[in-house]
Scaffold this motif. Structure first.
Motif, PDB file in Angstrom:
ATOM      1  N   ALA A 171       0.826  -1.217   0.000  1.00 43.25           N
ATOM      2  CA  ALA A 171       0.000   0.000   0.000  1.00 43.25           C
ATOM      3  C   ALA A 171       0.858   1.263   0.000  1.00 43.25           C
ATOM      4  CB  ALA A 171      -0.940  -0.003   1.205  1.00 43.25           C
ATOM      5  N   SER A 172       1.978   1.233   0.708  1.00 42.33           N
ATOM      6  CA  SER A 172       2.857   2.411   0.731  1.00 42.33           C
ATOM      7  C   SER A 172       3.379   2.723  -0.667  1.00 42.33           C
ATOM      8  CB  SER A 172       4.044   2.182   1.672  1.00 42.33           C
ATOM      9  OG  SER A 172       3.614   2.100   3.004  1.00 42.33           O
ATOM     10  N   CYS A 177       3.241   5.798  -5.711  1.00 40.35           N
ATOM     11  CA  CYS A 177       3.038   5.841  -7.155  1.00 40.35           C
ATOM     12  C   CYS A 177       1.948   6.844  -7.525  1.00 40.35           C
ATOM     13  CB  CYS A 177       2.694   4.449  -7.676  1.00 40.35           C
ATOM     14  SG  CYS A 177       2.596   4.360  -9.466  1.00 40.35           S
ATOM     15  N   LEU A 178       0.844   6.818  -6.785  1.00 37.42           N
ATOM     16  CA  LEU A 178      -0.245   7.761  -7.055  1.00 37.42           C
ATOM     17  C   LEU A 178       0.183   9.201  -6.772  1.00 37.42           C
ATOM     18  CD1 LEU A 178      -3.284   5.746  -5.653  1.00 37.42           C
ATOM     19  CD2 LEU A 178      -2.719   6.194  -8.055  1.00 37.42           C
ATOM     20  N   GLY A 182       0.390  12.177  -9.454  1.00 39.25           N
ATOM     21  CA  GLY A 182      -0.272  13.459  -9.218  1.00 39.25           C
ATOM     22  C   GLY A 182       0.693  14.625  -9.339  1.00 39.25           C
ATOM     23  N   ILE A 183       1.888  14.458  -8.779  1.00 37.89           N
ATOM     24  CA  ILE A 183       2.900  15.515  -8.864  1.00 37.89           C
ATOM     25  C   ILE A 183       3.362  15.680 -10.311  1.00 37.89           C
ATOM     26  CG2 ILE A 183       5.226  16.191  -8.115  1.00 37.89           C
ATOM     27  CD1 ILE A 183       4.584  14.745  -5.436  1.00 37.89           C
ATOM     28  N   LEU A 184       3.426  14.578 -11.051  1.00 39.65           N
ATOM     29  CA  LEU A 184       3.782  14.655 -12.467  1.00 39.65           C
ATOM     30  C   LEU A 184       2.768  15.499 -13.245  1.00 39.65           C
ATOM     31  CD1 LEU A 184       5.425  13.752 -14.971  1.00 39.65           C
ATOM     32  CD2 LEU A 184       4.006  11.695 -15.010  1.00 39.65           C
ATOM     33  N   VAL A 185       1.484  15.259 -13.001  1.00 37.70           N
ATOM     34  CA  VAL A 185       0.435  16.030 -13.691  1.00 37.70           C
ATOM     35  C   VAL A 185       0.511  17.507 -13.301  1.00 37.70           C
ATOM     36  CG1 VAL A 185      -2.064  16.356 -13.877  1.00 37.70           C
ATOM     37  CG2 VAL A 185      -1.100  14.054 -14.002  1.00 37.70           C
ATOM     38  N   ILE A 186       0.645  17.766 -11.996  1.00 35.20           N
ATOM     39  CA  ILE A 186       0.745  19.157 -11.535  1.00 35.20           C
ATOM     40  C   ILE A 186       1.971  19.826 -12.160  1.00 35.20           C
ATOM     41  CG2 ILE A 186       1.213  20.613  -9.515  1.00 35.20           C
ATOM     42  CD1 ILE A 186      -0.565  18.635  -7.910  1.00 35.20           C
TER      43      ILE A 186
END
Length: 194
Positions: A171-172, A177-178, A182-186
């Motif tokens: 889970a970590s 990864c998520l 998210g940081i990649l998209v931002i």
């Protein structure tokens, strides 16, 4: 990039927002220690020992240190934006692959690739220098970025322990990864070439 422009979030024609820079700098610190409470469970699943998997911290730190020596010259040659986006893509792929490892060796090798997230920490501070005219403003922005880097390691193991308890050690890595995606998209929308 014109340093006098007003900052607008998710507008790469302006300097990156401080929130984006904090995220970029913090992902490396979170990756370093979020999984630490899971080491015993990872060792069981990979039929290894906690001491061998504990090497993943040293491997990550050594890889980060080496990367920090070369990322500055590379970013001067190729630009900050392509290296940030490329680093985040490699980080996301290696973090996703870590979920599916079957041996301790595979896990340790993927930690080397996860260390590429350290380039985001270096480049976030370089972007502050690129986009800020006065020393006082640059110092203030770097202080915020450093604050994010300092806070994340304090809460990372607690979050990792909770995730491990509720959902297992993978889970970590799913969360990392998520977050990386998210940081990649931002970053794609907020970070222009500085």
């Amino acid at each position: 990039m014109n340093n006098d422009k007003k900052v607008r979030f998710l507008d790469r024609s302006t300097p990156p927002h401080i929130f984006t820079l904090i995220l970029l700098a913090s992902i490396s610190a979170l990756t370093m220690n979020i999984f630490l409470p899971s080491l015993p469970n990872i060792a069981i699943d990979l039929t290894s020992t906690t001491s061998i998997l504990g090497l993943s911290v040293g491997i990550y730190l050594a890889s980060s240190a080496i990367l920090q020596l070369i990322i500055g010259p590379l970013s001067d040659q190729f630009g900050r934006r392509p290296l940030i986006l490329g680093s985040l893509i490699i980080f996301c792929l290696s973090t996703l692959a870590a979920v599916f490892v079957t041996t301790a060796t595979q896990f340790l090798i993927l930690r080397v690739f996860q260390a590429i997230s350290a380039s985001c920490m270096v480049l976030a501070r370089a972007i502050v220098r690129d986009t800020t005219d006065s020393i006082e403003k640059a110092g203030s922005k770097i202080a915020y970025v450093t604050m994010g880097m300092a806070l994340v390691p304090m809460v990372g193991p607690a979050i990792g322990g909770l995730l491990d308890y509720q959902y297992g050690w993978t889970a970590s890595f799913w969360v990392l990864c998520l977050l990386g995606a998210g940081i990649l998209v931002i970053s794609f929308f907020d970070v222009g070439e500085t």
